[in-house]
Each structure stands twice: as structure tokens, then as C-alpha cells.
Design an enzyme around this catalytic site. Sequence first.
Site, PDB file in Angstrom:
ATOM      1  N   LYS A  28       0.848  -1.184   0.000  1.00 57.02           N
ATOM      2  CA  LYS A  28       0.000   0.000   0.000  1.00 57.02           C
ATOM      3  C   LYS A  28       0.888   1.240   0.000  1.00 57.02           C
ATOM      4  O   LYS A  28       1.752   1.387   0.860  1.00 57.02           O
ATOM      5  CB  LYS A  28      -0.897  -0.014   1.227  1.00 57.02           C
ATOM      6  N   LYS A  70      -2.404  -1.442  -3.701  1.00 55.31           N
ATOM      7  CA  LYS A  70      -3.222  -0.248  -3.610  1.00 55.31           C
ATOM      8  C   LYS A  70      -2.365   0.995  -3.694  1.00 55.31           C
ATOM      9  O   LYS A  70      -1.343   1.045  -3.018  1.00 55.31           O
ATOM     10  CB  LYS A  70      -3.962  -0.297  -2.263  1.00 55.31           C
TER      11      LYS A  70
END
Length: 333
Positions: free
Chosen positions: A204, A258
Site C-alpha cells: 500500500k 493499492k
Amino acid sequence: MNIPFNQSFPATRLRRLRQAGWIRALTAENTLTPSDLIWSMVVHDGNEPKIPVEAMPGMNRLNVAEAAAAAKRASQLGIPAIAIFPHINPAVKDEEGSESLNPDGLVPTAIKAMKDAAPDVGIICDVALDPFTSHGHDGLIDETGYVLNDETSAVLIEQALVQAEAGADVVAPSDMMDGRIGAIRAALEDAGHINTLILSYAAKYASGFYGPYREAIGSATALIGDKKTYQQNPANTDEALREVAMDIEEGADMVMVKPGLPYLDIVRRVSETFKIPTYAFQVSGEYAMIQAAAQNGWIDGERVMMETLLSFKRAGASGIITYFAETAAQKLA
Ligand code: PBG
């Protein structure tokens, strides 16, 4: 790539394979189906129906009853799972994010209502403190504002247990603390939640693409500073593989990359390297860009939506977390 056969013109005219819909369909290397979609949904703790999120045109915060109805629609549309994100009353936020541990709080209430309405739809819960903290960080902070790792993990364990207890099928730590996957797995096992899945937000990045989400869950005004000391540097790829390797080692069942579209290279590397179910999160800023351009008539929004969703499949994703899930599934039906 070593191509061992004749590709020379005119024996080969690649356009033959593109001349009509039927042959394009027959030769498609990748497909998108509703079962590839995880519906990203924001729920709020008030009674008002559908509260529009200004920075995400077409997207609403739902009350619990609406979320339960949406879960039923997901089931009918063949969307396998919903990821829920809470927008809570700012009055209950504090420095420690203690509302995250309330067994009667918004998230446990929404989980129960949604599982009652649609038991066959998987419910995925974000494990992180940012919707609950007055400072908007994913964890506990010290006097300098630094997000504390091990102290945060200790709270995340409790948060994950509250979610599992309420019936969450999947807990999805999105906080990027080191070691929290192993700690949460151990706590779930101890508590008898041996089948609660862990979807780790493993790779992420500290991204500007989360901007609209912070309005959606109401952490935008709160956030002090940025998240660069815990989320990854957008300059890095090898680091993503180390993050994923550690999370798998610690017990992650599935991993996530992400944001999505700007990180397709990471999706590709992770899925090829680890052969583990790998999901891409098409985040709020990606959604907002498509919707804003479409509203201005600059792009065909639905076409671009479908093209981006397919691109995740092409990059090797097992599925996509997206705010477009319902619209896309309707279009695919
Ligand atoms: C935080 C969290 C974020 C998102 C999901 N979980 C934002 C952040 O890390 O700042 C972003 C989702 C989106 O932008 O759609 N725990």
C-alpha cells in the site's frame, strides 16, 4: 519473447482476428465477470438516506439499512463480496480511536445487518484506526505525531477480533504496521476464529489518490501530516515484494495492491511472484477522475470504467475492489 513461428505479412494479418465482435470475443485473453468484483461501500452511523460524497460523483454514504439492501443486490448481481468503510460521528472520535473497539459500534452493526440480509455475500472489514481517530492516522501517535508500530498493532488485534466476532468473513488490515498480520492471525486462532480470512493490504503506497476517500469517511479535515512513515514510497517496487512476502509468511490468505491503476506493474510482479490471490484496489481518486471526466463529457465514463477493470485482470489480479462494482456488474449482466 521468442516467437518460433512465422509472423510475417501478409501470411499473418493480425487484424483478421479483430474484424468482428464474435472473433474478438472468441480470442479474448482476459475476461471480466461480476465474480471478479469486490464492492467498496461507505456506511454511516446516522439515519439519513444516501448522503452524496462530493468528491466522488455518483457515490453515496449509506445508512445501515441501505447497506443491508445493497448486500442483497450484490447477491443478485453475483458480486461475491463487499468491503465496508465506516463514516462515524466526529463526536465519538478520539486520539486512540477507541470507538473501533466498540462491539455495538457502526462496523459490527453493519456487518450483522448485511450478513442477515445476504448471508452468501462475503463481508470484508478494514482494520485500521483512521476512521476513528481525531488525528486521522491509521494508528496511535506519540507526542511528535509519529505513528507507533507495536502499540498500534495491539489495538488492531482487538479491532480485528471485534469484527470477527460480529461475523466479518475477512479482516483486511490497511494500516501498514510491521508484524500486524502475524499478530492478528495468532489472536484469531486463539479466539477460535480459525476460518476468518485475512486480506492484507500488503503493498500500500502513500498516495494522493486517497484524497476523496478521506472526504467519504470524514477523516480529511482531521489528518495531520501525511502517511509517508508507514505507507510505501511510490518510487519502489522491490519493497512491495518484501512487504507481500512478509505478510504471506505471517499468515495472509490474500494480498492487495493499492492504489490500482498507477500500480499495475506491482500487481503484475506480485501475482507472478507469489501465486497467491492478489487484489487491486481501484481507489477513490481513480474513481473520481473517471467520473469527473465523464461528467464533463471528456470521456465515455462506462467504457473507461470497464476498460480499467479489465486492465487489472490483464495485469494478473484475481479481482478488483471498486466503487464501480454495482454499475459494472449491472453492465455485465
Ligand atoms: C486507511 C484506508 C485508506 C483507504 C482505505 N483504507 C486511506 C488511507 O490510507 O489514507 C483508501 C481507499 C480509497 O481511497 O478509496 N486505512
